[in-house]
Write an enzyme that holds these catalytic residues in place. Structure first.
Site, PDB file in Angstrom:
ATOM      1  N   LYS A   1       1.297   7.765   7.006  1.00 54.35           N
ATOM      2  CA  LYS A   1       0.738   6.476   6.513  1.00 54.35           C
ATOM      3  C   LYS A   1      -0.386   5.888   7.418  1.00 54.35           C
ATOM      4  O   LYS A   1      -0.579   5.840   8.654  1.00 54.35           O
ATOM      5  CB  LYS A   1       1.707   5.446   6.613  1.00 54.35           C
ATOM      6  CG  LYS A   1       1.467   4.078   6.008  1.00 54.35           C
ATOM      7  CD  LYS A   1       2.730   3.091   5.864  1.00 54.35           C
ATOM      8  CE  LYS A   1       2.313   1.768   5.456  1.00 54.35           C
ATOM      9  NZ  LYS A   1       3.738   0.915   5.282  1.00 54.35           N
TER      10      LYS A   1
ATOM     11  N   SER B   1       4.097  -0.838   0.488  1.00 48.51           N
ATOM     12  CA  SER B   1       2.878  -0.560   1.278  1.00 48.51           C
ATOM     13  C   SER B   1       2.809   0.750   1.781  1.00 48.51           C
ATOM     14  O   SER B   1       1.761   1.278   2.177  1.00 48.51           O
ATOM     15  CB  SER B   1       2.848  -1.561   2.596  1.00 48.51           C
ATOM     16  OG  SER B   1       3.932  -1.035   3.625  1.00 48.51           O
TER      17      SER B   1
ATOM     18  N   SER C   1       9.177  -0.491   2.629  1.00 48.56           N
ATOM     19  CA  SER C   1       8.152   0.167   2.424  1.00 48.56           C
ATOM     20  C   SER C   1       7.978   1.740   2.678  1.00 48.56           C
ATOM     21  O   SER C   1       7.068   2.388   2.539  1.00 48.56           O
ATOM     22  CB  SER C   1       6.670  -0.424   3.321  1.00 48.56           C
ATOM     23  OG  SER C   1       6.392  -1.679   2.705  1.00 48.56           O
TER      24      SER C   1
END
Lengths: 66, 455
Positions: free
Chosen positions: B80, B154, B178
């Site tokens: 991420k 997210s 998330s």
């Protein structure tokens, strides 16, 4: 910042926000106000529950209502 | 029919890398070819780490040939883009950091690299963990099962990049769901371990609730990645998840908080898949029992109060000095916590302790709690103003970020629009192993994880 149980009026919010975020324009602060109002309402509810301790029965629903 | 290379689980890729039928360079190049073709429309990765990744793949091949390979040698993963990675640009999808190349990273990422994982790219994420808006630095990822919809959570780019076969797995971060939400929305397994079990040293932001975790194609892959990332002693057998995946689960109690689930606006497709999953768990010998689970709504509210306050503290300098470098939503998201008092913040944490004690008492009676991962099938449903303002999209996930309990999402079906839906298991503190074992038992008798996106 004053605790959420005490109301923050629109005028108080704008005065505080303009000092805190001097480079933010009025449109941003106008958009921020309802978010802050909702968040402080949530915070007041959370504080009331936390301070009540076991005297508050925790909810079994997604809304938090009894 | 043979599963295409880009959809094979890590366990299968490792076998081929080990026996020499596949090289790490071939595998990495295969993913790069997919990235070149699909990423421009999917927006799954913000930065593609091609040069470094191919050099690491060459090194991995050398170790594989010499018999000195580490557990993840030659396995390309994405991380991420809100998790710093040493030497690889990390933008947080924000103009504030669009050229930032960190010189440090969380210990868990270093452990993955030390285990041989190749970081093939940085996965798209909501700007600064906020709410996405149209003026974000990079557009939102699409869901590869149905590109008419955007990705959920997210860590949406982590979900899209893995499900679309642009990498073998991804590492996300979970503050309210998330990791679990995009895993569930992409037919993947997503683990949020017990808070504090995966070191977040050098992570940004310094959040009470955020936990790093894997999104993977199978239970075994999620277990392996978790095992590499987690803080453990060399003689620790409790966190040897991989060798203990198979267990005699018959008679294990799984608690269902039906009243809570029914009180949430759960979509019909999600509820139908969840109920069928419970039937399957019953056939496997699990003892499905009704439980009361008070306090989840209060925990959700408390988490948002505390999380927004912490987020403001984290952004306090930039949001004052460079407000115009934030996207519209991220700017408001970073400002609102300025209006919460220390008393209210500490009360939110205090309420979390109470809900944790309630959950601990319930979990003393059952091995795990099962709920859907998300009430909704799509991110678009989650973003409807009424539901989103109340945080209902995280109704089943966020409480455990405050109470710290581990939770695993696993695929359990598909909605009518072709998008996967998932089941979430929550366990006792530090008992990730049981969650993996339940998931493994369910995976063995279902084929949801083998139904890949059409791309």
């Amino acid at each position: 910042m004053i605790p959420a149980e005490i109301e923050l009026t629109y005028e108080q919010f704008m005065a505080y926000a303009r000092q805190m975020f001097p480079d933010a324009n009025d449109a941003t602060l106008e958009a921020l106000y309802p978010m802050v109002r909702d968040l402080r309402s949530l915070a007041a509810r959370v504080s009331r529950i936390a301070m009540a301790g076991d005297a508050h029965t925790l909810s079994e629903t997604a809304s938090g209502d009894a | 029919m043979t599963t295409p290379l880009h959809f094979q689980p890590i366990t299968e890729l490792r076998r081929q890398l080990a026996d020499g039928s596949l090289s790490a360079v071939e595998l990495t190049q295969h993913f790069f070819d997919r990235i070149t073709r699909l990423n421009p429309s999917l927006h799954a990765l913000i930065t593609v780490n091609d040069e470094q990744a191919l050099a690491q793949a060459t090194e991995a091949d050398r170790r594989l040939q010499s018999g000195t390979a580490a557990p993840l040698d030659g396995i390309p993963i994405s991380v991420k883009d809100a998790i710093p990675t040493r030497g690889i640009r990390t933008t947080y999808n924000s103009r504030l950091k669009q050229d930032w190349v960190p010189n440090t990273e969380p210990l868990a990422i270093t452990r993955l690299r030390d285990a041989g994982a190749i970081i093939i790219g940085k996965a798209n994420a909501n700007e600064l963990f906020g709410i996405p808006s149209d003026d974000d630095l990079y557009p939102r990822p699409r869901n590869p099962f149905n590109v008419d919809y955007v990705g959920m959570g997210s860590s949406s780019g982590s979900g899209t990049s893995t499900a679309a076969g642009l990498c073998a797995a991804s590492i996300g971060s979970d503050s309210a769901g998330s990791v679990r939400l995009p895993a569930g929305n992409n037919g993947l397994y997503g683990m949020k371990v017990t808070n504090g079990r995966i070191s977040r040293h050098a992570s940004e932001p310094r959040s009470t609730f955020q936990v790093l975790g894997p999104l993977a194609r199978t239970t075994a892959d999620a277990a392996l990645l978790t095992q590499v990332m987690i803080d453990r002693n060399p003689d620790d057998t409790v966190t040897d998840y991989v060798s203990q995946l198979e267990a005699d689960v018959r008679g294990w109690k799984i608690g269902i908080p039906s009243r809570y689930i029914q009180s949430a606006p759960v979509s019909a497709d999600v509820l139908d898949a969840f109920n069928r999953a419970l039937d399957e768990l019953t056939r496997l010998g699990f003892d499905i029992v009704e439980i009361k689970l008070p306090g989840l709504a209060e925990a959700r509210m408390a988490t948002f109060v505390a999380m927004y306050t912490e987020h403001h503290a984290e952004q306090a300098v930039n949001i004052r000095e460079r407000p115009n470098d934030y996207g519209r939503s991220a700017r408001l998201y970073a400002m609102q916590g300025a209006f919460i008092s220390a008393l209210d913040y500490l009360n939110a944490l205090k309420l979390g302790e109470r809900v944790r004690a309630t959950l601990d008492a319930t979990l003393a009676q059952v091995r795990a709690i099962a709920m859907p991962t998300c009430p909704f099938v799509t991110a678009e449903e989650s973003r409807r103003p009424t539901e989103h303002r109340a945080g209902i999209n995280t109704a089943f996930t966020v409480a455990f970020n405050l109470t710290g309990h581990p939770a695993l999402s696993l695929p359990c079906g598909f909605a009518q629009n072709g998008i996967p839906v998932s089941l979430q298991l929550t366990g006792r503190h530090n008992d990730e192993r049981s969650l993996f074992q339940i998931s493994q038992a369910y995976e063995r008798v279902t084929n949801w994880h083998t139904q890949h996106c059409p791309l």
